[in-house]
Design an enzyme around this catalytic site. Structure first.
Site, short mmCIF file in Angstrom:
data_model
loop_
_atom_site.label_atom_id
_atom_site.label_comp_id
_atom_site.label_asym_id
_atom_site.label_seq_id
_atom_site.Cartn_x
_atom_site.Cartn_y
_atom_site.Cartn_z
N GLU A 57 69.64 54.11 27.27
CA GLU A 57 69.14 55.50 27.20
C GLU A 57 67.82 55.55 26.42
OE1 GLU A 57 73.08 56.98 25.91
OE2 GLU A 57 72.76 58.56 27.37
N GLY B 287 73.61 53.49 24.83
CA GLY B 287 72.50 54.15 24.13
C GLY B 287 71.24 53.30 24.16
N ALA C 240 75.00 52.53 21.12
CA ALA C 240 75.45 53.16 19.87
C ALA C 240 76.41 52.24 19.15
CB ALA C 240 76.12 54.48 20.19
N GLU D 265 79.53 53.24 28.80
CA GLU D 265 80.29 54.20 27.98
C GLU D 265 81.64 54.55 28.59
OE1 GLU D 265 77.10 54.29 28.61
OE2 GLU D 265 75.95 55.06 26.90
C1 LIG Z 1 75.54 59.86 22.10
C2 LIG Z 1 75.96 58.51 21.71
C3 LIG Z 1 76.41 57.77 22.87
C4 LIG Z 1 76.45 56.49 22.84
C5 LIG Z 1 76.95 55.77 23.91
C6 LIG Z 1 76.99 54.28 23.62
O1 LIG Z 1 76.01 53.64 23.50
S1 LIG Z 1 78.52 53.62 23.47
C7 LIG Z 1 78.21 51.90 23.39
C8 LIG Z 1 77.90 51.35 24.72
N1 LIG Z 1 77.75 49.93 24.64
C9 LIG Z 1 78.71 49.10 25.00
O2 LIG Z 1 79.75 49.48 25.46
C10 LIG Z 1 78.43 47.63 24.80
C11 LIG Z 1 79.58 46.98 24.11
N2 LIG Z 1 79.33 45.58 23.87
C12 LIG Z 1 79.47 44.64 24.82
O3 LIG Z 1 79.72 44.89 25.96
C13 LIG Z 1 79.33 43.23 24.37
O4 LIG Z 1 79.59 43.17 23.01
C14 LIG Z 1 77.94 42.61 24.65
C15 LIG Z 1 76.83 43.44 24.07
C16 LIG Z 1 77.74 42.47 26.17
C17 LIG Z 1 77.86 41.21 23.99
O5 LIG Z 1 78.94 40.42 24.45
P1 LIG Z 1 79.25 39.01 23.76
O6 LIG Z 1 80.45 38.49 24.46
O7 LIG Z 1 78.04 38.20 23.73
O8 LIG Z 1 79.59 39.34 22.26
P2 LIG Z 1 80.75 40.22 21.64
O9 LIG Z 1 81.28 41.16 22.64
O10 LIG Z 1 81.70 39.32 20.97
O11 LIG Z 1 79.96 41.08 20.56
C18 LIG Z 1 79.45 40.47 19.38
C19 LIG Z 1 79.80 41.37 18.21
O12 LIG Z 1 79.09 42.60 18.37
C20 LIG Z 1 80.01 43.69 18.26
N3 LIG Z 1 79.49 44.76 19.13
C21 LIG Z 1 79.13 44.68 20.39
N4 LIG Z 1 78.67 45.84 20.84
C22 LIG Z 1 78.74 46.70 19.80
C23 LIG Z 1 78.42 48.06 19.64
N5 LIG Z 1 77.88 48.79 20.63
N6 LIG Z 1 78.65 48.62 18.44
C24 LIG Z 1 79.16 47.91 17.42
N7 LIG Z 1 79.49 46.60 17.51
C25 LIG Z 1 79.28 46.02 18.69
C26 LIG Z 1 81.32 43.11 18.76
O13 LIG Z 1 82.40 43.86 18.29
C27 LIG Z 1 81.28 41.73 18.15
O14 LIG Z 1 81.61 41.86 16.80
P3 LIG Z 1 82.71 40.93 16.15
O15 LIG Z 1 82.77 41.35 14.73
O16 LIG Z 1 82.25 39.53 16.37
O17 LIG Z 1 83.99 41.20 16.86
#
Ligand SMILES: CC/C=C/CC(=O)SCCNC(=O)CCNC(=O)[C@H](O)C(C)(C)COP(=O)(O)OP(=O)(O)OC[C@H]1O[C@@H](n2cnc3c(N)ncnc32)[C@H](O)[C@@H]1OP(=O)(O)O
Length: 725
Positions: free
Chosen positions: A103, A100, A60, A123
């Site tokens: 999921e 998500g 998400a 999450e």
């Molecule tokens: C019912 C609804 C329920 C939903 C539950 C969910 O899905 S909650 C979200 C669960 N997902 C996560 O927790 C994943 C979070 N992201 C990461 O762990 C890492 O970003 C990654 C995907 C492993 C990639 O790591 P990496 O080191 O390669 O890059 P960055 O961490 O720097 O990420 C790049 C940019 O992407 C942004 N970002 C990452 N994930 C998300 C996200 N889920 N939503 C929005 N944005 C996301 C991150 O902030 C970075 O952006 P910048 O602007 O460069 O800071």
């Protein structure tokens, strides 16, 4: 957003939302539209879902959680829609399938992953639970123990492990998309009932209740006040007790509880703060966007004490060839043995083991007492003990021996970077790299630029942090930098509280209940009281250089507690001597018990100094320790030592055991409300006018006066005149 394409019999839906294909509302809408289109098209016999640019989806869109209900509500029904499709749906997982994203894949009838893909339900690390039916589908697919482990820890697992668990049906080394289309063609016409996870029973575990009780106890132990792990547990338990639909209802209820909790906001703030600090800037105008790092092909570490050993281990793990140097053979051999022990242990934890680390190869890790071997290294990390004269001597030598471009780093927790740099002929290449102990474990690297440090040097140190899998935070040069400078008033208050009537275990307990991994007295015993004692002697606060007639409880007109010095004079250095603020079972022991000797000693001390013992409650302990630390944080921001409150928070979460679910000290202050923090500081500073750490900083006063603005606006209130920028 999500691109729909129909080739032969297999329709392709490609999630598209760079950089990580987060599932925004628009992506979900496009996914739903694609599914409906495929369903309505009789020529489509199967569907394949994949992600753009080699990433399935990171879940998400976290930034969309400010419109929470709508996003949370949208994802679950889309996953159900996928699962109920009458045409087989195959997920082609490349890169990451997280939260998500996973999921969505669990809603698909088949999952195929690239061998390098990673999957997880992280999450919980954002203060949430998998709220799109993931807590109900995953246990049905991989069983309760494995699902609980993934959901309550949020860990990412590699595709190879996912295959073993049965989370994916197949892994491939080549083209995942082509393999998924092949699979989709193969399964056309096969019954889908057995592939719908919502219809499967949860696999039984012998003695499920006993297993769950034990698992819950473990989750609670590790959570230390964080809500999400326990609610994740409850959602999975619901899967073991109720039919799918009821479990989903329970999951939604628990998700809403978490979503509205302050903890989820704090953890999401921490997620973005960690990313924000990568975009460093200095008051002089240097910044991440214009500075280019230089390559580090070979490094050196000087000093193989506790810190040096951990730093060497970190560099070896990052695959950086290096020279490890000690002053004489005896220390070298001792250091080498300790490093080898650490590396053997690290290798055992890694897939591929010692072969991957390759630390027996002298071309990659060379031990020496010969400074000349440092001639061609690109970067040196000096990690000798905290003594300015010694450090300056080493840096003088380095500037004569090392090649002109080499970066010279000092691992110091408080010493002046400019003074160290003054011993060299290249102050622009001198930088502080403050590692935290154990250096191969702790994630924080405080990176301190001096007056002359070049942008290239900062960018190179930041790149090093990334290579070492650490969080680098760039800060300015002042005594104690950011972390220790904020820690001084906190520890000072803890000791003052003892003087006034509290006990080490009461102070530690209050702060551990707040969520700290370890309270200040247990921490001091662990680190060794002699470390601070040496530093206070160097500063002339105690020891032979203290002028005769100095009042016992005053230094330079301010309140001072000699208690830690007195303990050292009694040979109580903490765990290493078996006694400090606590008593241990033996020298080097780790089990702390309150020590009757110390309690008696405190009571005599109070009598000697005419201090009236009083009961101090938990609230006062927390407020005096935490608000004085936060107060110093505001002073640091006002001086331009750190470029934003996020920097302070990332430092505290990653280096000082601050509970992440409280977002860091500055975020915590914003949740308490700055007027309240100010009022409490004013109250305590009136009661203790000789303690500067309790006098509210001008910046805190200003922010409270302008109406307690949100944290992200704080820095805009720092006028050029009031800062030293
Ligand atoms: C019912 C609804 C329920 C939903 C539950 C969910 O899905 S909650 C979200 C669960 N997902 C996560 O927790 C994943 C979070 N992201 C990461 O762990 C890492 O970003 C990654 C995907 C492993 C990639 O790591 P990496 O080191 O390669 O890059 P960055 O961490 O720097 O990420 C790049 C940019 O992407 C942004 N970002 C990452 N994930 C998300 C996200 N889920 N939503 C929005 N944005 C996301 C991150 O902030 C970075 O952006 P910048 O602007 O460069 O800071």
């Amino acid at each position: 957003m999500a691109q729909y394409a129909r080739g032969s019999a297999v329709a392709v839906i490609r999630l598209r939302n760079p950089p990580v294909n987060a599932l925004s509302r628009a992506v979900l809408q496009a996914l739903e539209d694609g599914l409906k289109k495929a369903d309505a098209d009789p020529s489509v016999k199967a569907v394949m879902i994949c992600g753009e640019n080699g990433k399935f989806s990171a879940g998400a869109d976290i930034r969309g959680f400010s419109a929470p209900k709508r996003l949370g509500g949208a994802l679950g029904p889309v996953v159900s829609l996928i699962e109920s499709s009458e045409k087989p749906v195959v997920a082609a997982i490349e890169g990451v399938a997280l939260g998500g994203g996973l999921e969505v894949a669990l809603g698909c009838h088949y999952r195929i992953a690239h061998v390098k893909a990673r999957m997880g339900l992280p999450e919980v690390t954002l203060g949430l639970l998998p709220g799109a039916e993931g807590t109900q589908r995953l246990p049905r697919l991989i069983g309760v123990p494995a699902a609980l482990d993934m959901i309550t820890t949020g860990k990412h697992i590699p595709a190879t492990e996912a295959l073993k668990l049965g989370l994916v049906d197949e892994i491939v080394e080549e083209n995942t998309i082509e393999a998924a289309i092949r699979l989709a063609n193969k399964v056309i016409g096969q019954p889908l009932g057995p592939r719908r996870l919502s219809l499967k029973p949860v696999p039984k575990v012998p003695n499920m209740e006993a297993f769950l009780d034990e698992a819950l106890a473990k989750v609670k132990r590790q959570a230390r006040g964080c809500l999400a792990p326990e609610l994740c547990f409850q959602a999975v338990r619901a899967a073991t007790q109720s039919p799918f639909a009821d479990g989903v209802r329970r999951e939604r209820e628990l998700f809403q509880v978490l979503l509205s909790s302050g903890q989820a906001q704090a953890l999401q703030y921490a997620f973005f703060a960690e990313r924000a600090v990568r975009r460093w800037a200095t008051p002089g105008g240097a910044s991440w966007s214009s500075a280019a790092p230089q390559p580090v092909r070979r490094a050196a570490v000087i000093g193989l004490g506790t810190m040096g050993r951990g730093i060497v281990t970190s560099l070896v793990k990052a695959n950086i060839p290096l020279v490890a140097l000690e002053q004489d053979l005896e220390n070298l051999n001792k250091g080498r043995k300790a490093v080898m022990f650490l590396l053997e242990r690290e290798a055992m934890k890694m897939e591929g083991g010692a072969q991957v680390l390759d630390f027996h190869n002298p071309a990659r890790l060379q031990f020496t007492v010969d400074f000349d071997l440092l001639r061609d290294v690109d970067l040196v990390i000096e990690a000798v003990f905290e003594n300015m004269a010694l450090k300056k001597e080493i840096f003088h030598k380095l500037s004569k021996i090392c090649k002109p471009g080499a970066l010279l780093c000092t691992n110091t927790s408080a010493l002046n970077i400019d003074e160290i740099a003054s011993a060299t002929n290249r102050p622009q290449q001198v930088i502080g790299t403050h590692f935290f102990s154990p250096a191969h474990v702790m994630r924080l690297l405080e990176i301190i630029y001096g007056r002359h440090t070049s942008p290239t040097a900062i960018a190179t140190a930041m790149q090093l942090a990334t290579a070492l899998k650490k969080v680098g935070v760039v800060v300015g040069n002042c005594f104690g930098f950011v972390g220790n400078r904020m820690m001084f008033p906190y520890v000072q208050q803890a000791v003052f509280l003892l003087e006034e009537g509290s006990r080490p275990d009461a102070v530690d307990q209050a702060l551990e209940d707040f969520g700290f991994k370890i309270g200040p007295f247990r921490m001091s015993d662990l680190a060794g009281l002699d470390v601070g004692w040496r530093s206070r002697k160097d500063q002339g606060l105690t020891g032979p250089s203290l002028p005769a007639g100095t009042p016992a409880r005053q230094r330079r007109g301010q309140r001072y507690s000699p208690l830690p010095d007195l303990l050292c004079e009694h040979g109580r250095f903490g765990q290493k001597t078996g006694k400090g603020w606590y008593l241990y079972e033996k020298a080097g022991g780790r089990t702390a018990t309150p020590d009757p000797w110390l309690l008696n000693f405190l009571s005599q001390y109070r009598d000697t100094h005419g201090i009236q013992t009083r009961f101090i409650d938990q609230e006062e302990i927390l407020e005096r320790c935490l608000f004085s630390l936060i107060n110093e944080g505001f002073a640091i921001l006002a001086e331009g030592i750190a470029s934003g409150p996020e920097h302070l928070d990332v430092i505290y979460i990653n280096g000082y055991g601050w509970p992440k679910h409280r977002g860091g000290p500055m975020f915590y202050a914003s949740t308490v409300g700055l007027p309240r923090v100010l009022a409490k500081l004013q109250k305590y500073s009136e009661a203790h006018p000789d303690v500067p750490g309790l006098q509210p900083s001008a910046f805190l006063k200003k922010l409270a006066a302008v109406g307690n603005p949100p944290l992200k606006e704080w820095m805009s209130y720092l006028s050029q005149q009031s800062s030293k920028l």
